[in-house]
Enzyme design. Structure first.
Site, PDB file in Angstrom:
ATOM      1  N   LYS A  92     -35.412  -9.968 -25.986  1.00 17.35           N
ATOM      2  CA  LYS A  92     -36.658 -10.170 -25.243  1.00 17.35           C
ATOM      3  C   LYS A  92     -36.486 -11.388 -24.362  1.00 17.35           C
ATOM      4  O   LYS A  92     -36.051 -12.444 -24.828  1.00 17.35           O
ATOM      5  CB  LYS A  92     -37.827 -10.410 -26.226  1.00 17.35           C
ATOM      6  CG  LYS A  92     -39.159 -10.598 -25.532  1.00 17.35           C
ATOM      7  CD  LYS A  92     -39.812  -9.278 -25.216  1.00 17.35           C
ATOM      8  CE  LYS A  92     -40.921  -9.372 -24.200  1.00 17.35           C
ATOM      9  NZ  LYS A  92     -40.469  -9.334 -22.774  1.00 17.35           N
ATOM     10  N   LYS A 128     -32.083 -12.359 -21.440  1.00 22.33           N
ATOM     11  CA  LYS A 128     -32.559 -12.821 -20.127  1.00 22.33           C
ATOM     12  C   LYS A 128     -31.800 -12.067 -19.052  1.00 22.33           C
ATOM     13  O   LYS A 128     -30.695 -11.593 -19.303  1.00 22.33           O
ATOM     14  CB  LYS A 128     -32.279 -14.322 -19.961  1.00 22.33           C
ATOM     15  CG  LYS A 128     -33.111 -14.988 -18.891  1.00 22.33           C
ATOM     16  CD  LYS A 128     -34.466 -15.404 -19.434  1.00 22.33           C
ATOM     17  CE  LYS A 128     -35.419 -15.825 -18.354  1.00 22.33           C
ATOM     18  NZ  LYS A 128     -36.636 -16.428 -18.927  1.00 22.33           N
ATOM     19  N   ASP A 168     -40.141 -13.892 -14.710  1.00 22.70           N
ATOM     20  CA  ASP A 168     -39.725 -15.298 -14.698  1.00 22.70           C
ATOM     21  C   ASP A 168     -39.836 -15.694 -13.221  1.00 22.70           C
ATOM     22  O   ASP A 168     -40.603 -15.049 -12.469  1.00 22.70           O
ATOM     23  CB  ASP A 168     -38.287 -15.453 -15.236  1.00 22.70           C
ATOM     24  CG  ASP A 168     -37.916 -16.910 -15.544  1.00 22.70           C
ATOM     25  OD1 ASP A 168     -38.264 -17.399 -16.626  1.00 22.70           O
ATOM     26  OD2 ASP A 168     -37.289 -17.576 -14.697  1.00 22.70           O
TER      27      ASP A 168
HETATM   28  P1  NDP Z   1     -42.902 -18.513 -10.174  1.00 23.65           P
HETATM   29  O1  NDP Z   1     -41.895 -17.786  -9.366  1.00 23.65           O
HETATM   30  O2  NDP Z   1     -44.244 -17.925 -10.351  1.00 23.65           O
HETATM   31  O3  NDP Z   1     -43.091 -19.980  -9.623  1.00 23.65           O
HETATM   32  C1  NDP Z   1     -42.025 -20.867  -9.528  1.00 23.65           C
HETATM   33  C2  NDP Z   1     -42.501 -22.158  -8.909  1.00 23.65           C
HETATM   34  O4  NDP Z   1     -41.473 -23.127  -9.004  1.00 23.65           O
HETATM   35  C3  NDP Z   1     -42.801 -22.012  -7.415  1.00 23.65           C
HETATM   36  O5  NDP Z   1     -43.790 -22.920  -7.044  1.00 23.65           O
HETATM   37  C4  NDP Z   1     -41.446 -22.357  -6.803  1.00 23.65           C
HETATM   38  O6  NDP Z   1     -41.522 -22.798  -5.449  1.00 23.65           O
HETATM   39  C5  NDP Z   1     -40.997 -23.482  -7.708  1.00 23.65           C
HETATM   40  N1  NDP Z   1     -39.527 -23.504  -7.718  1.00 23.65           N
HETATM   41  C6  NDP Z   1     -38.691 -22.490  -8.032  1.00 23.65           C
HETATM   42  N2  NDP Z   1     -37.416 -22.847  -7.887  1.00 23.65           N
HETATM   43  C7  NDP Z   1     -37.440 -24.124  -7.473  1.00 23.65           C
HETATM   44  C8  NDP Z   1     -36.440 -25.054  -7.149  1.00 23.65           C
HETATM   45  N3  NDP Z   1     -35.135 -24.742  -7.223  1.00 23.65           N
HETATM   46  N4  NDP Z   1     -36.836 -26.301  -6.780  1.00 23.65           N
HETATM   47  C9  NDP Z   1     -38.163 -26.623  -6.691  1.00 23.65           C
HETATM   48  N5  NDP Z   1     -39.156 -25.768  -6.991  1.00 23.65           N
HETATM   49  C10 NDP Z   1     -38.800 -24.549  -7.365  1.00 23.65           C
HETATM   50  O7  NDP Z   1     -42.181 -18.751 -11.590  1.00 23.65           O
HETATM   51  P2  NDP Z   1     -42.862 -19.117 -12.986  1.00 23.65           P
HETATM   52  O8  NDP Z   1     -44.059 -19.948 -12.806  1.00 23.65           O
HETATM   53  O9  NDP Z   1     -42.953 -17.871 -13.764  1.00 23.65           O
HETATM   54  O10 NDP Z   1     -41.690 -19.975 -13.657  1.00 23.65           O
HETATM   55  C11 NDP Z   1     -41.623 -21.391 -13.566  1.00 23.65           C
HETATM   56  C12 NDP Z   1     -40.772 -21.948 -14.687  1.00 23.65           C
HETATM   57  O11 NDP Z   1     -41.345 -21.578 -15.944  1.00 23.65           O
HETATM   58  C13 NDP Z   1     -39.341 -21.426 -14.739  1.00 23.65           C
HETATM   59  O12 NDP Z   1     -38.504 -22.439 -15.234  1.00 23.65           O
HETATM   60  C14 NDP Z   1     -39.416 -20.309 -15.764  1.00 23.65           C
HETATM   61  O13 NDP Z   1     -38.163 -20.051 -16.362  1.00 23.65           O
HETATM   62  C15 NDP Z   1     -40.391 -20.906 -16.762  1.00 23.65           C
HETATM   63  N6  NDP Z   1     -41.093 -19.989 -17.646  1.00 23.65           N
HETATM   64  C16 NDP Z   1     -41.790 -18.923 -17.158  1.00 23.65           C
HETATM   65  C17 NDP Z   1     -42.475 -18.099 -18.020  1.00 23.65           C
HETATM   66  C18 NDP Z   1     -43.309 -16.960 -17.545  1.00 23.65           C
HETATM   67  O14 NDP Z   1     -43.946 -16.320 -18.363  1.00 23.65           O
HETATM   68  N7  NDP Z   1     -43.386 -16.683 -16.253  1.00 23.65           N
HETATM   69  C19 NDP Z   1     -42.420 -18.298 -19.478  1.00 23.65           C
HETATM   70  C20 NDP Z   1     -41.716 -19.490 -19.876  1.00 23.65           C
HETATM   71  C21 NDP Z   1     -41.073 -20.287 -18.988  1.00 23.65           C
HETATM   72  P3  NDP Z   1     -41.113 -21.800  -4.267  1.00 23.65           P
HETATM   73  O15 NDP Z   1     -42.221 -20.794  -4.205  1.00 23.65           O
HETATM   74  O16 NDP Z   1     -41.001 -22.658  -3.066  1.00 23.65           O
HETATM   75  O17 NDP Z   1     -39.806 -21.191  -4.648  1.00 23.65           O
HETATM   76  O1  2IT Z   2     -38.779 -17.996 -20.257  1.00 25.22           O
HETATM   77  C1  2IT Z   2     -39.585 -17.199 -20.769  1.00 25.22           C
HETATM   78  O2  2IT Z   2     -39.939 -17.321 -21.947  1.00 25.22           O
HETATM   79  C2  2IT Z   2     -40.118 -16.117 -19.935  1.00 25.22           C
HETATM   80  N1  2IT Z   2     -39.805 -16.060 -18.752  1.00 25.22           N
HETATM   81  C3  2IT Z   2     -41.029 -15.089 -20.537  1.00 25.22           C
HETATM   82  C4  2IT Z   2     -40.225 -14.010 -21.222  1.00 25.22           C
HETATM   83  C5  2IT Z   2     -41.014 -12.825 -21.695  1.00 25.22           C
HETATM   84  O3  2IT Z   2     -40.338 -11.908 -22.205  1.00 25.22           O
HETATM   85  O4  2IT Z   2     -42.231 -12.776 -21.611  1.00 25.22           O
END
Ligand code: NDP
Ligand code: 2IT
Length: 448
Positions: A92, A128, A168
C-alpha cells in the site's frame, strides 16, 4: 560483531548495492540509527537476518510509458512500482508524478511506507510508485492519455488483495479517476478496492482528501498537549499548497492557530493577516495555478521567489508539507533561533538528517513523517474496508477513527522512545515501534 558494527555493515551493504541512490540511503540511515537499543535487547533480530531482508524490496518494477501529446508527438516516460514489504498486508502506498522521480525517490518512499503503515495498526504492507511525468502545464486530455498508458502496464502488478496504489505529489482525484477507469476496462468487473483516493461518487471515502493534513495536526496537537500547550493563538508556517498543506492549514486554523505563510515550488506568500485558505483552494484545487497569484487580490501580502526561504518567517509551529529535504541544517537553525516550538512533518522526509539533529538537540517537539503523516494512508486503508463491505461511513465516523489512529501512533511512539532509552525522541520511537510490528510479522512467517 558489536551491534553498532552490525548496523553499520547493513548500511554499507545498502550503499554498495544501491549506488547513486542518495535519498534511499538517507531514509535507511535515519531508520538504522534508531535501532541499536532494540538489537542490544533482542539479539534474535540479528540472528534471523530480518534487517538484511527489510532493506531489500520484495520487488521493483520499472516500465516504459509511451503516450501522445496534444501536438501529436510521441512522448516516453518511465514508470515505477516498488513492492517493498508484504509482511502485514497487501502493498500500500501512493503514486508520485514529478520530473524528479527515479528509483532512489521511489525506494526511499516505499521503505518509509513499510513502517508508517504498520504504525496505523491496519493490515497494510509497504509500497510506492510513480513516474517522471510532469502533470504541470498538461491538458486534461494529455494527463488522461498518460494515466491510461501508465495503468495499462501497471495493472498486471496490482489488485485489491495484492497492491493498492493511491495519490502522492502530482496525483490527486483527477489522476486516480483516470487510472481507475482504465484499470476497470482492462480487468473487467468493478474491483473497487484496487486504488484509494477515489471520488466520493464511485467508491471513495469521505475525509480521505483531508486525512493527511488533518492527521498531521492531530499528531502535533498530541505533542503540544503533552507540554501543556495548544494550537490556540500559535503562528504557523506551512510549506507547499497541495493536498497535505491545504488540509493541514484548515485544521490548524480550526484549532485556533494563525497560518501566515504557504508556498509552492516557485516561492512563498507571507500574509501576516492569516492566509486566505479559500483563495488557496481556488488557485490550487480548481485553477491549478501558481501561489504567486495570491498577492494579485491580496496586495498587503508579499510573494518571495524561492520556496526554501519560507523558513525565515518566525513561527511557533512549522509544518513542512511539500517535499523531501526542504528543511536543511541552516533552515532548522534559523527556525530554532526564531523560537519554533514544534515541527510536524506532513511531507515525507522533509528534514535532512542534520536538520533533525538541530531540532532534537534544541528540545523542539518533532513529529517525524512516518508518524505525523500516516493519516492519509490510514484513511486509505479505511477506504479499502468500506469498499470490501460495500458501504460508506459518514465524514464524522471516518474522522473520528482517524483521530483515534493518530493518538495511538503518538502513544506507541512515546512508549517505544521511553522503553528504549530515548524518552521524547519520537524519531527513535516511531522507527522502533514500526520496526517491531513488521519484524515480528516477518519472523512469524519464516524466511520470507
Ligand atoms: P501535491 O502535489 O498535492 O502538492 C505538493 C506541493 O508541494 C505543491 O505545492 C508543490 O508545488 C510543492 N512541491 C512539490 N515538489 C516540490 C519541490 N521539489 N520543491 C518545492 N515545492 C515542491 O502533493 P501532496 O500534498 O499530496 O504531497 C506533499 C507531500 O506530502 C509529499 O512529500 C508527499 O509524499 C507527502 N504525503 C502525501 C500524502 C497524501 O495523502 N497525498 C500522504 C502522506 C505524505 P508545485 O505545485 O509548484 O509543484
Ligand atoms: O506517503 C503516503 O503515505 C501517501 N502518499 C499516501 C499513501 C496511500 O496509500 O494513501
Amino acid at each position: 560483531m558489536s551491534v553498532e558494527q552490525y548496523l553499520n555493515s547493513v548500511y554499507e551493504t545498502v550503499t554498495q548495492r544501491n549506488p547513486h541512490e542518495a535519498e534511499f540511503h538517507q531514509a535507511v540511515k535515519e531508520f538504522l540509527d534508531s535501532l541499536a537499543p532494540v538489537f542490544d535487547k533482542y539479539p534474535h533480530y540479528q540472528e534471523t537476518g530480518v534487517l538484511e531482508r527489510l532493506v531489500e524490496p520484495e520487488r521493483l518494477v520499472s516500465f516504459r510509458v509511451p503516450w501522445v501529446n496534444d501536438a501529436g508527438q510521441v512522448q516516453v516516460n518511465r514508470g515505477f512500482r516498488v513492492q517493498f514489504n508484504s509482511a502485514i498486508g497487501p502493498y500500500k502506498g501512493g503514486l508520485r508524478f514529478h520530473p524528479s522521480v527515479n528509483a532512489s525517490i521511489i525506494k526511499f518512499l516505499g521503505f518509509e511506507q513499510i513502517f508508517k503503515n504498520s504504525l496505523t495498526g491496519l493490515p497494510i504492507g509497504g509500497g510506492k510508485g510513480g513516474s517522471d511525468f510532469d502533470p504541470k502545464g498538461k491538458s486534461d486530455g494529455e494527463v488522461m492519455r498518460f494515466c491510461q498508458s501508465f495503468i495499462t502496464e501497471l495493472y498486471r502488478h496490482i489488485g485489491q488483495d495484492t497492491d493498492v496504489p493511491a495519490g502522492d505529489i502530482g496525483v490527486g482525484g483527477r489522476e486516480i479517476g483516470f487510472l481507475f477507469g482504465q484499470y476497470k476496462r482492462i480487468r473487467g468487473g468493478n474491483e473497487s478496492g484496487v486504488l484509494t483516493g477515489k471520488g466520493i461518487g464511485y467508491g471513495g471515502s469521505l475525509a480521505r482528501k483531508e486525512a493527511t493534513g488533518y492527521g498531521c495536526i492531530y499528531f502535533v496537537n498530541e505533542m503540544l498537549k503533552a507540554r501543556g500547550d495548544s494550537f490556540g493563538d500559535a503562528t504557523v508556517v506551512v510549506s507547499g499548497s497541495g493536498n497535505v498543506s491545504i488540509y493541514a492549514m484548515e485544521k490548524a486554523v480550526e484549532l485556533g492557530a494563525k497560518v501566515v505563510a504557504c508556498s509552492d515550488s516557485g516561492g512563498y506568500v507571507h500574509d501576516p493577516n492569516g492566509i486566505d485558505l479559500e483563495l488557496v483552494k481556488q488557485l490550487k484545487e480548481v485553477g491549478r495555478s501558481r501561489i504567486s497569484e495570491y498577492v494579485k487580490t491580496h496586495p498587503h501580502a508579499t510573494y518571495t521567489e524561492g520556496s526554501t526561504r519560507i523558513w525565515e518567517i518566525p513561527c511557533d509551529i512549522a509544518l513542512p508539507c511539500a517535499t523531501q529535504n526542504e528543511i536543511d541544517e541552516a533552515s532548522a537553525a534559523l527556525l530554532v533561533k526564531n523560537g519554533v516550538k514544534a515541527i510536524g512533518e506532513g511531507a515525507n522526509m522533509p528534514s535532512t538528517l542534520e536538520a533533525i539533529d538541530v531540532f532534537l538537540k534544541n528540545d523542539v517537539l518533532f513529529g517525524p513523517a512516518k508518524a505525523a503523516n500516516a493519516g492519509g494512508v490510514a484513511v486509505s486503508a479505511l477506504e479499502m474496508s468500506q469498499n470490501s463491505m460495500r458501504l460508506s461511513w459518514t465524514f464524522e465516523e471516518v474522522d473520528s477513527r482517524l483521530q483515534d489512529i493518530m493518538k495511538n501512533i503518538y502513544q506507541q511512539s512515546v512508549k517505544a522512545s521511553e522503553e528504549f532509552g530515548a524518552p521524547g525522541n519520537l524519531v527513535v520511537g516511531a522507527n522502533i515501534a514500526g520496526f517491531l510490528n513488521v519484524a515480528d510479522a516477518m519472523l512469524a512467517q519464516g524466511v520470507v
